[in-house]
Design an enzyme around this catalytic site. Structure first.
Site, PDB file in Angstrom:
ATOM      1  N   TYR A  53       0.531  14.912 -36.706  1.00 51.44           N
ATOM      2  CA  TYR A  53       0.586  16.306 -36.273  1.00 51.44           C
ATOM      3  C   TYR A  53      -0.707  17.035 -36.628  1.00 51.44           C
ATOM      4  CZ  TYR A  53       5.692  15.767 -35.714  1.00 51.44           C
ATOM      5  OH  TYR A  53       6.940  15.371 -35.340  1.00 51.44           O
ATOM      6  N   SER A 215      13.940  18.544 -30.789  1.00 49.22           N
ATOM      7  CA  SER A 215      13.993  19.275 -29.516  1.00 49.22           C
ATOM      8  C   SER A 215      15.376  19.854 -29.257  1.00 49.22           C
ATOM      9  CB  SER A 215      13.563  18.390 -28.341  1.00 49.22           C
ATOM     10  OG  SER A 215      13.280  19.163 -27.191  1.00 49.22           O
ATOM     11  N   PRO A 216      15.923  20.621 -30.194  1.00 52.83           N
ATOM     12  CA  PRO A 216      17.270  21.166 -30.008  1.00 52.83           C
ATOM     13  C   PRO A 216      17.373  22.147 -28.835  1.00 52.83           C
ATOM     14  CG  PRO A 216      16.200  22.182 -31.895  1.00 52.83           C
ATOM     15  CD  PRO A 216      15.330  21.034 -31.486  1.00 52.83           C
ATOM     16  N   GLY A 219      12.947  21.492 -25.100  1.00 48.97           N
ATOM     17  CA  GLY A 219      11.649  21.964 -24.634  1.00 48.97           C
ATOM     18  C   GLY A 219      11.650  23.418 -24.204  1.00 48.97           C
ATOM     19  N   GLY A 220      12.592  24.211 -24.700  1.00 53.74           N
ATOM     20  CA  GLY A 220      12.677  25.630 -24.359  1.00 53.74           C
ATOM     21  C   GLY A 220      13.678  25.953 -23.269  1.00 53.74           C
ATOM     22  N   LEU A 221      14.208  24.945 -22.567  1.00 53.20           N
ATOM     23  CA  LEU A 221      15.139  25.202 -21.469  1.00 53.20           C
ATOM     24  C   LEU A 221      16.422  25.881 -21.944  1.00 53.20           C
ATOM     25  CD1 LEU A 221      14.839  21.969 -19.304  1.00 53.20           C
ATOM     26  CD2 LEU A 221      14.134  24.281 -18.673  1.00 53.20           C
ATOM     27  N   LEU A 222      16.818  25.619 -23.188  1.00 56.56           N
ATOM     28  CA  LEU A 222      18.058  26.199 -23.709  1.00 56.56           C
ATOM     29  C   LEU A 222      17.800  27.475 -24.503  1.00 56.56           C
ATOM     30  CD1 LEU A 222      19.740  22.865 -24.891  1.00 56.56           C
ATOM     31  CD2 LEU A 222      20.174  24.140 -22.770  1.00 56.56           C
TER      32      LEU A 222
END
Length: 326
Positions: A53, A215-216, A219-222
């Site tokens: 990272y 990725s809970p 990727g931002g969709l939720l």
């Protein structure tokens, strides 16, 4: 903050995991320190990072930022359950130099010493295999890990992105050596991506591993993607929303939560905390406000009606194969 035990270990960890993947690449050192201070103040004691990272040209920078935060003192290191990862070649130029990547004994030895130096600590609580190494035998990997445990450089080993049979193979090989084996699995798991329920999570539960979803928010969709799109945002989620079937699901999701006065990102995290075997989801805040939202999710209790509706919008993969046994 609610706490749980990390798999079959004695470690007590917060039910929210502070992911540091944005530190150094999208969040500068001062703001990264402020986010870590705020997390610790609110009781978040489980920090996750990786040796790669920090950005494509500055791999390792994230570990250095955590190390400079530890160096401020105040018992910071002692209060944190620290997890990092090994696997990829972290050379800035990306050259695939032999024995500088994957999980050979020599690379594990080299990588852990480099991580310890960047982190400014003499031990790592949870040392995770970032991916499966299909070329190195488990006997060699566990021999290297057992040496590190004996030396006091790491306490436990975990996996990331493993299939169920990888977890089984790793832990059966460890058992033959009378080694502890894996204690956690970090996998892709969220409302919109539930395939881990088929084999990965049952394997983790069967072998006593804690599950740490990454990725809970998918990727931002939720996290309210359609609402943000209407407001002129959307960013990285715009292309994914072009998929009509997924867009319909996300729209139904946002409509449901609007009707119940709930925040999408917080519900996505709270849902994961209701799932069997889950230790805590990883959140990777770029700014303090994102951390505050995640903290609210830990205290959010979802009603049965909301949970049922979420299952209808984002149905899981169905029963795992073991459910069909006589």
């Amino acid at each position: 903050m609610r706490y749980t035990q990390l798999g079959r270990t004695g470690l007590k960890v917060s039910r929210l995991v502070l992911g540091t993947m944005n530190f150094g690449e999208f969040t500068d050192e001062a703001d990264s320190h402020a986010i870590m201070d705020a997390a610790l103040e609110k009781g978040v004691n489980f920090f996750d990072t990786a040796n790669v990272y920090g950005g494509p040209e500055t791999k390792g920078r994230t570990e250095e930022i955590i190390g400079s935060w530890f160096a401020k003192g105040g018992g910071r290191r002692d209060k944190v359950v620290l997890a990092t990862k090994v696997y990829a070649n972290i050379a800035a130029d990306g050259r695939p130099w032999p024995n500088f990547d994957l999980l050979s004994a020599v690379n594990i030895r080299r990588a852990v010493d480099a991580s310890l130096k960047r982190l400014g600590t003499d031990y790592i609580d949870l040392y995770q295999f970032h991916h499966v190494d299909r070329h190195t035998p488990w006997e060699e990997i566990w021999q290297a890990i057992d040496v590190l445990v004996t030396q006091g450089k790491i306490l436990y080993a975990g996996s990331s992105n493993f299939a169920g049979w990888h977890i089984a193979g790793a832990n059966e090989a460890a058992a033959r050596r009378s080694s502890l084996g894996l204690v956690s699995e970090q996998c892709l798991y969220n409302l919109a991506e539930r395939r881990a329920e088929m084999e990965v999570i049952p394997a983790a539960e069967g072998y006593g591993l804690g599950v740490i979803p990454w990725s809970p928010l998918h990727g931002g969709l939720l996290g309210g993607a359609i609402r943000k799109e209407r407001e002129g945002g959307g960013g990285r989620t715009a292309n994914a929303l072009s998929n009509s079937a997924l867009r319909e699901q996300v729209q139904a999701y946002e409509d449901l939560l609007d009707k119940n006065g709930l925040a999408p990102g917080e519900v996505a995290l709270a849902w994961l905390l209701t799932r069997p075997g889950v230790t805590g989801p990883i959140v990777g805040p770029r700014v303090r406000e994102q951390l505050d939202s995640a903290l609210r999710a830990v205290e959010l209790e979802l009603g049965e009606d909301v949970l049922k509706a979420l299952d209808e919008i984002f149905p899981g993969p169905g029963r795992s194969p073991e459910a069909f046994a006589w």
